[in-house]
Structure formats: structure tokens, C-alpha cells
Design an enzyme around this catalytic site. Structure first.
Site, mmCIF file in Angstrom:
data_model
loop_
_atom_site.group_PDB
_atom_site.id
_atom_site.type_symbol
_atom_site.label_atom_id
_atom_site.label_comp_id
_atom_site.label_asym_id
_atom_site.label_seq_id
_atom_site.Cartn_x
_atom_site.Cartn_y
_atom_site.Cartn_z
ATOM 1 N N SER A 45 -35.054 9.691 30.412
ATOM 2 C CA SER A 45 -36.252 9.024 29.869
ATOM 3 C C SER A 45 -36.877 9.962 28.850
ATOM 4 O O SER A 45 -36.733 11.193 28.961
ATOM 5 C CB SER A 45 -37.259 8.769 30.997
ATOM 6 O OG SER A 45 -38.555 8.527 30.481
ATOM 7 N N TYR A 76 -42.752 10.643 37.833
ATOM 8 C CA TYR A 76 -41.554 10.096 37.173
ATOM 9 C C TYR A 76 -41.071 11.057 36.086
ATOM 10 O O TYR A 76 -39.871 11.314 35.959
ATOM 11 C CB TYR A 76 -41.919 8.732 36.591
ATOM 12 C CG TYR A 76 -40.856 8.031 35.794
ATOM 13 C CD1 TYR A 76 -39.802 7.375 36.419
ATOM 14 C CD2 TYR A 76 -40.937 7.965 34.402
ATOM 15 C CE1 TYR A 76 -38.845 6.689 35.673
ATOM 16 C CE2 TYR A 76 -39.995 7.283 33.656
ATOM 17 C CZ TYR A 76 -38.945 6.646 34.289
ATOM 18 O OH TYR A 76 -38.008 5.972 33.549
HETATM 19 N N1 LIG Z 1 -37.046 0.305 30.424
HETATM 20 C C1 LIG Z 1 -37.374 1.455 29.845
HETATM 21 O O1 LIG Z 1 -38.142 1.482 28.897
HETATM 22 C C2 LIG Z 1 -36.776 2.728 30.334
HETATM 23 C C3 LIG Z 1 -37.015 3.861 29.580
HETATM 24 C C4 LIG Z 1 -36.469 5.060 29.994
HETATM 25 C C5 LIG Z 1 -35.692 5.116 31.115
HETATM 26 N N2 LIG Z 1 -35.486 3.989 31.844
HETATM 27 C C6 LIG Z 1 -34.626 4.117 33.008
HETATM 28 O O2 LIG Z 1 -33.569 3.203 32.885
HETATM 29 C C7 LIG Z 1 -33.059 2.886 34.177
HETATM 30 C C8 LIG Z 1 -33.005 1.378 34.321
HETATM 31 O O3 LIG Z 1 -34.314 0.870 34.348
HETATM 32 P P1 LIG Z 1 -34.742 -0.556 33.753
HETATM 33 O O4 LIG Z 1 -35.810 -0.319 32.781
HETATM 34 O O5 LIG Z 1 -33.531 -1.335 33.393
HETATM 35 O O6 LIG Z 1 -35.491 -1.165 35.019
HETATM 36 P P2 LIG Z 1 -35.072 -2.339 35.996
HETATM 37 O O7 LIG Z 1 -36.144 -2.357 37.021
HETATM 38 O O8 LIG Z 1 -34.792 -3.578 35.252
HETATM 39 O O9 LIG Z 1 -33.713 -1.787 36.617
HETATM 40 C C9 LIG Z 1 -33.663 -0.844 37.628
HETATM 41 C C10 LIG Z 1 -32.569 -1.261 38.553
HETATM 42 O O10 LIG Z 1 -32.413 -0.296 39.569
HETATM 43 C C11 LIG Z 1 -32.219 -0.989 40.775
HETATM 44 N N3 LIG Z 1 -32.605 -0.185 41.889
HETATM 45 C C12 LIG Z 1 -33.839 0.239 42.192
HETATM 46 N N4 LIG Z 1 -33.815 0.915 43.325
HETATM 47 C C13 LIG Z 1 -32.528 0.914 43.751
HETATM 48 C C14 LIG Z 1 -31.874 1.437 44.871
HETATM 49 N N5 LIG Z 1 -32.527 2.115 45.815
HETATM 50 N N6 LIG Z 1 -30.546 1.230 44.997
HETATM 51 C C15 LIG Z 1 -29.871 0.546 44.065
HETATM 52 N N7 LIG Z 1 -30.432 0.029 42.975
HETATM 53 C C16 LIG Z 1 -31.752 0.206 42.824
HETATM 54 C C17 LIG Z 1 -33.139 -2.184 40.670
HETATM 55 O O11 LIG Z 1 -32.781 -3.196 41.607
HETATM 56 C C18 LIG Z 1 -32.883 -2.592 39.253
HETATM 57 O O12 LIG Z 1 -31.765 -3.439 39.184
HETATM 58 C C19 LIG Z 1 -34.002 3.580 35.175
HETATM 59 O O13 LIG Z 1 -33.445 4.818 35.532
HETATM 60 C C20 LIG Z 1 -35.256 3.797 34.350
HETATM 61 O O14 LIG Z 1 -36.000 4.863 34.855
HETATM 62 C C21 LIG Z 1 -36.005 2.792 31.484
#
Ligand SMILES: NC(=O)c1ccc[n+]([C@@H]2O[C@H](COP(=O)([O-])OP(=O)(O)OC[C@H]3O[C@@H](n4cnc5c(N)ncnc54)[C@H](O)[C@@H]3O)[C@@H](O)[C@H]2O)c1
Length: 250
Positions: free
Chosen positions: A134, A147
Site C-alpha cells: 500500500s 494498517y
Molecule cells: N483498494 C485500494 O485502494 C488498496 C490500496 C492499497 C492496497 N490495497 C490492498 O489490496 C488488497 C486487496 O484489497 P481490495 O481493495 O481489493 O479490498 P477487498 O475488500 O475488495 O478485497 C479484500 C479481499 O480479502 C479477502 N479477505 C479478507 N480477509 C480474509 C481472510 N481472513 N482470509 C481470506 N480472504 C480474506 C476479502 O474477502 C476480500 O475478498 C488488500 O491487501 C488491501 O490492503 C488496496
């Protein structure tokens, strides 16, 4: 010639958190590039082959590994922020309870990267691991203390594993997404009526390209890092797909 650099035919991929917005786009992108992809998540939300597991429980991941077999590409995309571990006027930094800290570390560091690497990564004999970090791993986001710290640890663990597993032919890198609207950050970015929050406006104002990312814009980075022909000499690094967020200050 150039397209074969990014051809993943013959590769097998496991995308943990591939049920989410970013992991889902990456999983589909790897499949479109020719890889045989299995998505792992807590509940099925994917048209791709799916195995249920809780990434924060190592035994659950071990059972999933028995079903998927060992991949050549592992994407660790489970994660997200928890408002209960974020500084607010009602809950200043010093009052954040340990269980809230621990929950965010459990999801983003332990379930996000550590356990998947101990189970799937340890079994891999070649290939590529891609961890999702991130922008807050590089410079902490105000208020989002837990986080940010957990994601900073993801970068560090990525570098550690790059050296640890170089000898067996497994490369370990991370992708730093900028801001992509998803479930886990909806409350940070949008008011209930769907308009951007002041925080979202500040983020866009701090992003060179002045917009949020679209999940499909992560696919090129993921396919590049997954392909040994394209990125065979790339390990221990972090690839920023952030619209220029980290390249500037105000
Ligand atoms: N969306 C953003 O802007 C952004 C930016 C930087 C980093 N991220 C990172 O990207 C990754 C994906 O996030 P996203 O934005 O797609 O969010 P999202 O909530 O759409 O996806 C996260 C996924 O992780 C799964 N998950 C959560 N806990 C879990 C567990 N215990 N076991 C298995 N699966 C689990 C959820 O069910 C979900 O499908 C994460 O690591 C998030 O921190 C997202």
C-alpha cells in the site's frame, strides 16, 4: 516476441483474496494471460476455480493447499483497513486497544503474507510471489496508523523472502497500489450519497494523475512480475501503481 514475454501459459496461480476488487482483477488478468488460476477467499465470489480458506488460520490455508497443489505464481491480496484501529477524536493513538492492532496485523501481515508464504511459498520450487502492499507502507497515511505499520512490514518481509528463496528460483516482489475504490475503503472515500469525502478529495489532489485507479490497471504490473521471461531479474522490489501519489508532496 513481445507478447510471449507476458504469456503465462503453463503456469499455475493461486490468488488469495482473489474474491476482492483488486485480487479479483489480478486473478482474471493472470487467467487472461494464460495461467491456470485458483482463487482463495472466505466466500465464493469468483467465476474462476475457487477454494475457501481463512488466510489468518494457517490450518485453513494448509487444507486449501492440499486442494490447489503448489502454484508457480502466488498472489497475496487478502487485506484491508479496520476503522477500529484508526486514530479518531474519540480514540487517540494511545487508546487503540491491543486487540484492534492485533486484528489488523493478523489480516494484513500474518494472513496477508506470512501464512500464505509459510504454506504455499515454502512449497514452491520456482516462480513468483506477489504481495500487495500500500502507499501507506511507504509514508503512513494520517490517522491510519495500524494498517500503515502492517503494510510497511509487508514490504520488509517481501525483501527478506526475496533473499531467502532466491536460491530455489522463487522471486518475491510487491505491488503498491495507490487508491482504488473497493469494499474495505468505501467509508474512507465516499459519503453515504456516493460523493467523495474531503479525505478522498485530498487524496486525489495529492495524486499526480488526479484520479483513483481502476482495478484493471494493476493487471500489467501483476503479469509482468508473474512472468519469469519479463521480470526474471526482478526480485525484492516494489512496483508502484499509484498514479504518482508517492512521487510528490504538497
Ligand atoms: N483498494 C485500494 O485502494 C488498496 C490500496 C492499497 C492496497 N490495497 C490492498 O489490496 C488488497 C486487496 O484489497 P481490495 O481493495 O481489493 O479490498 P477487498 O475488500 O475488495 O478485497 C479484500 C479481499 O480479502 C479477502 N479477505 C479478507 N480477509 C480474509 C481472510 N481472513 N482470509 C481470506 N480472504 C480474506 C476479502 O474477502 C476480500 O475478498 C488488500 O491487501 C488491501 O490492503 C488496496
Amino acid at each position: 516476441m513481445s507478447s510471449s514475454l507476458f504469456d503465462l501459459t503453463g503456469e499455475t496461480a493461486v490468488v488469495i483474496g482473489g474474491t476482492g476488487v483488486l485480487g479479483g482483477a489480478i486473478a482474471q488478468g493472470l487467467a487472461d494471460a494464460g495461467a491456470k488460476v485458483t482463487v482463495i477467499g472466505r466466500t465464493k465470489r469468483s467465476e474462476l476455480p475457487f477454494v475457501a480458506a481463512d488466510a489468518t488460520k494457517i490450518d485453513s490455508l494448509r487444507r486449501a493447499h492440499e486442494q490447489t497443489g503448489t502454484p508457480t505464481i502466488l498472489v497475496n491480496a487478502a487485506g484491508g483497513n479496520d476503522p477500529k484501529a484508526t486514530v479518531t477524536p474519540e480514540m487517540p493513538f494511545e487508546k487503540i486497544p491491543h486487540e484492534n492492532w492485533a486484528g489488523v496485523f493478523d489480516l494484513n501481515l500474518v494472513g496477508g503474507v506470512l501464512f500464505p508464504c509459510q504454506v504455499f511459498g515454502a512449497a514452491m520450487t520456482r516462480g513468483s510471489i506477489i504481495n500487495i502492499a500500500s502507499v501507506s507502507a511507504h509514508i503512513p497515511l494520517s490517522r491510519v496508523v495500524t494498517y500503515s505499520a502492517a503494510k510497511a512490514a509487508v514490504l520488509n518481509l517481501t525483501m527478506f523472502l526475496a533473499r531467502e528463496w532466491a536460491g530455489k528460483g522463487v522471486r518475491v516482489n510487491s505491488i503498491t497500489p495507490g487508491f482504488f475504490p473497493a469494499e474495505q475503503n468505501r467509508r474512507l472515500l465516499f459519503k453515504e450519497d456516493g460523493t467523495p469525502t474531503p479525505r478522498a478529495q485530498a487524496i486525489m489532489g495529492h495524486t499526480a494523475l488526479s484520479r483513483f485507479g481502476e482495478p484493471k490497471e494493476l493487471v500489467g504490473a501483476a503479469v509482468f512480475l508473474a512472468s519469469s521471461r519479463a521480470s526474471g531479474f526482478v526480485t525484492g522490489t516494489d512496483l508502484r501503481v499509484d498514479g504518482g501519489y508517492l512521487s510528490q508532496t504538497i
